[in-house]
Design an enzyme around this catalytic site. Sequence first.
Site, PDB file in Angstrom:
ATOM      1  N   TYR A 163       0.760  -0.900  -0.247  1.00 16.58           N
ATOM      2  CA  TYR A 163       0.097   0.326  -0.176  1.00 16.58           C
ATOM      3  C   TYR A 163       0.832   1.335   0.063  1.00 16.58           C
ATOM      4  O   TYR A 163       1.816   1.873   0.923  1.00 16.58           O
ATOM      5  CB  TYR A 163      -0.805   0.050   1.506  1.00 16.58           C
ATOM      6  CG  TYR A 163      -2.266   0.573   0.685  1.00 16.58           C
ATOM      7  CD1 TYR A 163      -3.173   0.572   0.593  1.00 16.58           C
ATOM      8  CD2 TYR A 163      -1.961   1.791   2.053  1.00 16.58           C
ATOM      9  CE1 TYR A 163      -4.008   1.261   0.824  1.00 16.58           C
ATOM     10  CE2 TYR A 163      -2.903   3.132   1.670  1.00 16.58           C
ATOM     11  CZ  TYR A 163      -4.137   2.477   1.360  1.00 16.58           C
ATOM     12  OH  TYR A 163      -4.906   3.953   1.238  1.00 16.58           O
TER      13      TYR A 163
ATOM     14  N   SER B 116       0.782  -7.918   1.834  1.00 15.62           N
ATOM     15  CA  SER B 116       0.271  -6.877   2.812  1.00 15.62           C
ATOM     16  C   SER B 116      -0.560  -6.643   1.249  1.00 15.62           C
ATOM     17  O   SER B 116      -1.479  -6.757   0.995  1.00 15.62           O
ATOM     18  CB  SER B 116       0.589  -5.631   3.036  1.00 15.62           C
ATOM     19  OG  SER B 116      -0.648  -4.737   3.454  1.00 15.62           O
ATOM     20  N   GLN B 117      -0.800  -5.335   0.712  1.00 14.42           N
ATOM     21  CA  GLN B 117      -2.079  -4.790   0.051  1.00 14.42           C
ATOM     22  C   GLN B 117      -1.304  -5.834  -1.218  1.00 14.42           C
ATOM     23  O   GLN B 117      -2.158  -5.993  -2.146  1.00 14.42           O
ATOM     24  CB  GLN B 117      -1.802  -3.424  -0.593  1.00 14.42           C
ATOM     25  CG  GLN B 117      -2.283  -3.581  -2.063  1.00 14.42           C
ATOM     26  CD  GLN B 117      -2.059  -1.708  -1.795  1.00 14.42           C
ATOM     27  OE1 GLN B 117      -3.067  -0.732  -2.287  1.00 14.42           O
ATOM     28  NE2 GLN B 117      -0.898  -2.000  -2.593  1.00 14.42           N
TER      29      GLN B 117
ATOM     30  N   ASP C   2       0.578  -9.048  14.082  1.00 12.38           N
ATOM     31  CA  ASP C   2       0.344  -8.287  13.350  1.00 12.38           C
ATOM     32  C   ASP C   2      -1.120  -7.080  13.609  1.00 12.38           C
ATOM     33  O   ASP C   2      -2.324  -8.057  14.107  1.00 12.38           O
ATOM     34  CB  ASP C   2      -0.143  -8.658  11.399  1.00 12.38           C
ATOM     35  CG  ASP C   2      -0.103  -7.558  10.577  1.00 12.38           C
ATOM     36  OD1 ASP C   2      -0.209  -6.756  10.715  1.00 12.38           O
ATOM     37  OD2 ASP C   2       0.110  -8.570   9.500  1.00 12.38           O
TER      38      ASP C   2
ATOM     39  N   HIS D 178       3.020  -7.075  10.809  1.00  6.98           N
ATOM     40  CA  HIS D 178       2.714  -6.900   9.833  1.00  6.98           C
ATOM     41  C   HIS D 178       4.033  -7.259   8.387  1.00  6.98           C
ATOM     42  O   HIS D 178       4.137  -7.672   7.703  1.00  6.98           O
ATOM     43  CB  HIS D 178       2.261  -5.272   9.040  1.00  6.98           C
ATOM     44  CG  HIS D 178       2.327  -5.607   8.047  1.00  6.98           C
ATOM     45  ND1 HIS D 178       0.639  -6.440   7.825  1.00  6.98           N
ATOM     46  CD2 HIS D 178       1.492  -4.508   6.911  1.00  6.98           C
ATOM     47  CE1 HIS D 178       0.094  -6.753   6.744  1.00  6.98           C
ATOM     48  NE2 HIS D 178       1.015  -5.154   6.263  1.00  6.98           N
TER      49      HIS D 178
END
Length: 327
Positions: free
Chosen positions: A96, A191-192, A277, A306
Amino acid sequence: MPRLDMSLPELQQYRPEVAEPADFDAFWQRTLTEARRYPAEPVLTRVDSPLTEVEVYDVTFNGFAGDPVKAWFLVPAERNGRLPARLPTVVEYNGYGGGRGFPHERLGWVASGYAYLFMDTRGQGSVWGSGGDTPDPHGSGPSAPGFMTRGIQSPDAYYYRRVFTDAVRAIDAVRTLDRVDPDRVAVCGGSQGGGIALAAAGLAEGLVGAMPEVPFMSHFERAVGMTDNDPYQEIVRYLSVHRDRVEETFATLSYFDGVNFAKRATAPAIFSVGLLDPVCPPSTVFAARNHYAADAEIEVYPFNEHEGGQGYHFVRQAAWLARQLAR
């Protein structure tokens, strides 16, 4: 970050009911059919680079609505006057706020003998890293700062409809390239990027593997109510102002929930999760993995947030993907 989510045995069994629109498949079939009216053939330009063992290409391909999307394509360089044959290929999606940056920043897969395409994320690239090059020319209604609520008033206008379509079109495009074996393409991202890879696994056919790391955008209703971190907090801030749009908002998000893509995946997968996370709660990751329709392993990092497994996890991914290809 204290461990506030479920215990690992509970996570391993966690398979929640997640809202799924009745027209989920029709929506995505229509979206991809519209996008595929534009040619899949990407435009490649060879780039001068200090990377003597890698050929670097600047790529533009047709994404959502035919919008030009940028990427880097890297392949092992010519040796002894000969180019390597068609190669297994990894398509990677970004985290992101980041852009495609520079090609020398992402050499793990090509140095391991794969062709490699790294997709720029439209409209992003100005929060961290070395920048992005793909605009998002589509407008949206009122939104909170960031990308999570852009166009959230309807699934047709929602920002991630465009991004997930770009992701599938990146696979379409890379399969047209001479150096790529179109039957041996895998997707990955963190992640994203992990959420995008999960969407691609549910939408694209014939992948040999999917490798979502600490994936974002699964089990939205739990995530939004559980974490006080961005990007999920963008949705909280939006709903704290637009108090009458809760039902509408989660109805839109249900078209983009990683759990619903996981249910439709046909390629084997390896997930990762950090049990501490605070950005993507572990239960949201396990929700997607436990609904995944094909074989799905998961690497658990009990004392990581994360960042997940980072370099450790790449080694595990590479070994896992080699096993899939050997089959």
